[in-house]
Design an enzyme around this catalytic site. Structure first.
Site, PDB file in Angstrom:
ATOM      1  N   ARG A  33      42.096  41.889  39.863  1.00 33.69           N
ATOM      2  CA  ARG A  33      41.216  42.101  41.036  1.00 33.69           C
ATOM      3  C   ARG A  33      41.880  43.078  42.001  1.00 33.69           C
ATOM      4  O   ARG A  33      42.808  42.730  42.719  1.00 33.69           O
ATOM      5  CB  ARG A  33      40.980  40.754  41.737  1.00 33.69           C
ATOM      6  CG  ARG A  33      40.178  40.861  43.014  1.00 33.69           C
ATOM      7  CD  ARG A  33      38.736  41.203  42.801  1.00 33.69           C
ATOM      8  NE  ARG A  33      38.027  40.133  42.118  1.00 33.69           N
ATOM      9  CZ  ARG A  33      36.822  40.308  41.545  1.00 33.69           C
ATOM     10  NH1 ARG A  33      36.224  41.487  41.572  1.00 33.69           N
ATOM     11  NH2 ARG A  33      36.236  39.299  40.942  1.00 33.69           N
ATOM     12  N   ARG A  53      38.513  46.824  30.591  1.00 38.51           N
ATOM     13  CA  ARG A  53      39.431  46.372  31.646  1.00 38.51           C
ATOM     14  C   ARG A  53      40.241  45.145  31.255  1.00 38.51           C
ATOM     15  O   ARG A  53      41.136  44.749  31.995  1.00 38.51           O
ATOM     16  CB  ARG A  53      38.669  46.118  32.956  1.00 38.51           C
ATOM     17  CG  ARG A  53      37.662  44.983  32.919  1.00 38.51           C
ATOM     18  CD  ARG A  53      37.043  44.760  34.297  1.00 38.51           C
ATOM     19  NE  ARG A  53      36.037  43.709  34.287  1.00 38.51           N
ATOM     20  CZ  ARG A  53      35.514  43.158  35.366  1.00 38.51           C
ATOM     21  NH1 ARG A  53      35.898  43.551  36.560  1.00 38.51           N
ATOM     22  NH2 ARG A  53      34.590  42.214  35.267  1.00 38.51           N
ATOM     23  N   HIS A  66      36.415  51.821  39.007  1.00 40.39           N
ATOM     24  CA  HIS A  66      35.961  50.855  40.033  1.00 40.39           C
ATOM     25  C   HIS A  66      37.051  50.690  41.104  1.00 40.39           C
ATOM     26  O   HIS A  66      37.710  49.664  41.194  1.00 40.39           O
ATOM     27  CB  HIS A  66      35.706  49.539  39.295  1.00 40.39           C
ATOM     28  CG  HIS A  66      35.053  48.450  40.062  1.00 40.39           C
ATOM     29  ND1 HIS A  66      35.464  48.034  41.303  1.00 40.39           N
ATOM     30  CD2 HIS A  66      34.006  47.657  39.731  1.00 40.39           C
ATOM     31  CE1 HIS A  66      34.703  47.029  41.703  1.00 40.39           C
ATOM     32  NE2 HIS A  66      33.814  46.787  40.766  1.00 40.39           N
ATOM     33  N   ASP A  85      26.267  46.326  48.204  1.00 38.36           N
ATOM     34  CA  ASP A  85      26.452  46.529  46.764  1.00 38.36           C
ATOM     35  C   ASP A  85      25.385  47.526  46.308  1.00 38.36           C
ATOM     36  O   ASP A  85      24.245  47.145  46.037  1.00 38.36           O
ATOM     37  CB  ASP A  85      26.314  45.179  46.044  1.00 38.36           C
ATOM     38  CG  ASP A  85      26.784  45.244  44.597  1.00 38.36           C
ATOM     39  OD1 ASP A  85      27.130  46.343  44.132  1.00 38.36           O
ATOM     40  OD2 ASP A  85      26.790  44.186  43.943  1.00 38.36           O
ATOM     41  N   GLU A 119      33.252  53.657  44.019  1.00 42.50           N
ATOM     42  CA  GLU A 119      33.492  53.769  42.576  1.00 42.50           C
ATOM     43  C   GLU A 119      32.792  55.022  42.030  1.00 42.50           C
ATOM     44  O   GLU A 119      31.664  55.309  42.414  1.00 42.50           O
ATOM     45  CB  GLU A 119      32.941  52.517  41.885  1.00 42.50           C
ATOM     46  CG  GLU A 119      33.359  51.229  42.589  1.00 42.50           C
ATOM     47  CD  GLU A 119      32.560  50.004  42.134  1.00 42.50           C
ATOM     48  OE1 GLU A 119      32.046  49.996  41.000  1.00 42.50           O
ATOM     49  OE2 GLU A 119      32.435  49.059  42.929  1.00 42.50           O
TER      50      GLU A 119
HETATM   51  C1  BG6 Z   1      30.705  46.074  41.585  1.00 41.23           C
HETATM   52  C2  BG6 Z   1      29.315  45.597  41.335  1.00 41.23           C
HETATM   53  O1  BG6 Z   1      30.886  47.318  41.003  1.00 41.23           O
HETATM   54  O2  BG6 Z   1      31.622  45.149  41.015  1.00 41.23           O
HETATM   55  C3  BG6 Z   1      29.183  44.224  41.970  1.00 41.23           C
HETATM   56  O3  BG6 Z   1      28.369  46.503  41.851  1.00 41.23           O
HETATM   57  C4  BG6 Z   1      30.219  43.270  41.424  1.00 41.23           C
HETATM   58  O4  BG6 Z   1      27.874  43.725  41.717  1.00 41.23           O
HETATM   59  C5  BG6 Z   1      31.586  43.898  41.618  1.00 41.23           C
HETATM   60  O5  BG6 Z   1      30.141  42.039  42.097  1.00 41.23           O
HETATM   61  C6  BG6 Z   1      32.742  43.062  41.100  1.00 41.23           C
HETATM   62  O6  BG6 Z   1      32.564  42.702  39.784  1.00 41.23           O
HETATM   63  P1  BG6 Z   1      33.634  41.773  39.072  1.00 41.23           P
HETATM   64  O7  BG6 Z   1      33.141  41.527  37.686  1.00 41.23           O
HETATM   65  O8  BG6 Z   1      34.935  42.536  39.067  1.00 41.23           O
HETATM   66  O9  BG6 Z   1      33.731  40.529  39.901  1.00 41.23           O
END
Ligand code: BG6
Length: 284
Positions: free
Chosen positions: A64, A87, A152, A197, A256
Site C-alpha cells: 500500500r 503488483r 498507481h 475517485d 495515476e
Molecule cells: C484506485 C481506484 O486506482 O485504486 C480506487 O480508482 C481503488 O477505486 C484504489 O479503491 C485502491 O485500490 P486497491 O486495490 O489498491 O485497494
C-alpha cells in the site's frame, strides 16, 4: 558505475527482496515483489512517494503506497484479483546501468499465467535527479491483446486539504463515487474535501500537484498514457482498508498515469506498448 552510486540487493520488510539505490541526488527502494518502487527521496526533502505504515509486505498481497504496477486490468474483475496480477508477483531484476550519474534498473515480469494470453513485460526505473519509469508490454500471442495498465502512484502530501491538482481542466471523467457518472472537469484545479475517485479520460498532458503545506509542486509528465486517475479514499473508506491507517488519507494523494476504461489498449501480435512517467518536485 560511479563511486557515488550504490545498488544493493537485500532483504526488505517481510523478508521480501528489495533493492536499495543511492545516487548523487537521491535514494530509492524497489521491491522485486510487484517491481514496486516504495521510496524516492532527495536529501533534505520529504519523501516523494507515500508509503502506508500499515502496508502488508507479503507474497501475494499488494503493497500500500509507492508505485504499484496495475496490469493487465484496472479495478475489479470477476473472480480475479483487483487491479490485475502484476503488483503481486515477484519480478526478475535483470540489470542496472549508469548514465551521467542516473541509474536505470531493468525488471521483467516472470511469465504470463497459463490461462492468460502470452505477453512479456519489462519495467525500467531510472533514479537520478528525477524518478522516471517505463512499462513496456509486448503481445506474444497470435491474436490481439486488450489490456489496461496504470502506474498507481501514491504521493506524499503535507495535508490533503491544502493540495490541488492542475492540468485536467476540460477533461471528461468517470466519477467512481457517483456510480461512474460521466462528468466534465470545469475547475482550474481539483481540491479535496471528500472521497475522490475519478478516471480522467483522454488526458495526455502533464499534471501538477501543488502542496501548500510542504511548499512544493510535483510534476507528473507522461507519454503513452491517455488516462489519469485521481484518488483519495477520505475518512470512511480509509477506515475500511485494513492496510491503511485511519488518518493516512490526509498525507497522500494518488495521481495515476495509464490507459484504463475506454482508453484501454489493443496490441496487435508482436506489438509493444510503452508507458512512460517522469516525476519531479520543485519548491513552491
Ligand atoms: C484506485 C481506484 O486506482 O485504486 C480506487 O480508482 C481503488 O477505486 C484504489 O479503491 C485502491 O485500490 P486497491 O486495490 O489498491 O485497494
Amino acid at each position: 558505475m560511479e563511486k557515488s552510486n550504490r545498488v544493493s540487493l537485500g532483504q526488505g520488510k517481510g523478508g521480501l527482496p528489495k533493492i536499495d539505490l543511492h545516487t548523487e541526488w537521491s535514494d530509492a527502494e524497489i521491491y522485486l515483489h510487484g517491481a514496486h518502487v516504495t521510496k524516492f527521496q532527495r536529501p533534505g526533502e520529504p519523501p516523494l512517494l507515500f508509503l502506508s505504515d500499515e502496508s502488508l509486505f507479503e507474497s501475494g498481497k499488494p503493497i500500500r503506497g509507492g508505485i504499484p504496477i496495475i496490469f493487465p486490468w484496472f479495478g475489479p474483475r470477476e473472480g480475479k484479483a483487483m487491479h490485475g496480477f502484476a503488483r503481486t508477483r515477484e519480478w526478475k531484476f535483470l540489470s542496472h546501468e549508469e548514465d551521467n550519474g542516473a541509474v536505470t534498473l531493468r525488471f521483467a515480469f516472470p511469465e504470463a499465467p497459463d490461462d492468460f494470453p502470452k505477453f512479456t513485460a519489462e519495467y525500467f526505473v531510472t533514479v537520478g535527479q528525477t524518478l522516471a519509469l517505463e512499462l513496456k508490454i509486448t503481445n506474444q500471442a497470435n491474436e490481439n491483446f486488450v489490456l489496461e495498465n496504470c502506474l498507481h502512484t501514491y504521493f506524499t502530501v503535507g495535508d490533503i486539504s491544502a493540495v490541488s491538482v492542475a492540468g485536467l481542466k476540460g477533461a471528461e471523467y468517470l466519477d467512481k463515487v457517483d456510480n461512474f457518472a460521466r462528468q466534465k472537469e470545469t475547475n482550474d484545479v481539483i481540491k479535496f474535501s471528500g472521497e475522490t475517485d475519478r478516471v480522467y479520460l483522454a488526458t495526455e498532458s502533464a499534471t501538477e500537484i501543488r502542496d501548500e503545506q510542504l511548499r512544493r509542486v510535483i510534476s507528473i509528465a507522461k507519454e503513452g498514457s491517455r488516462s489519469t486517475v485521481v484518488w483519495n479514499p477520505w475518512i470512511a473508506k480509509a477506515k475500511t482498508m485494513a492496510d491503511f491507517g485511519d488518518d493516512e488519507y490526509r498525507r497522500m494523494v494518488c495521481v495515476e498515469s495509464g490507459n484504463v476504461a475506454e482508453n484501454k489498449l489493443t496490441l496487435a501480435p508482436g506489438e509493444t506498448s510503452s508507458l512512460k512517467v517522469r516525476l519531479r518536485a520543485r519548491p513552491l
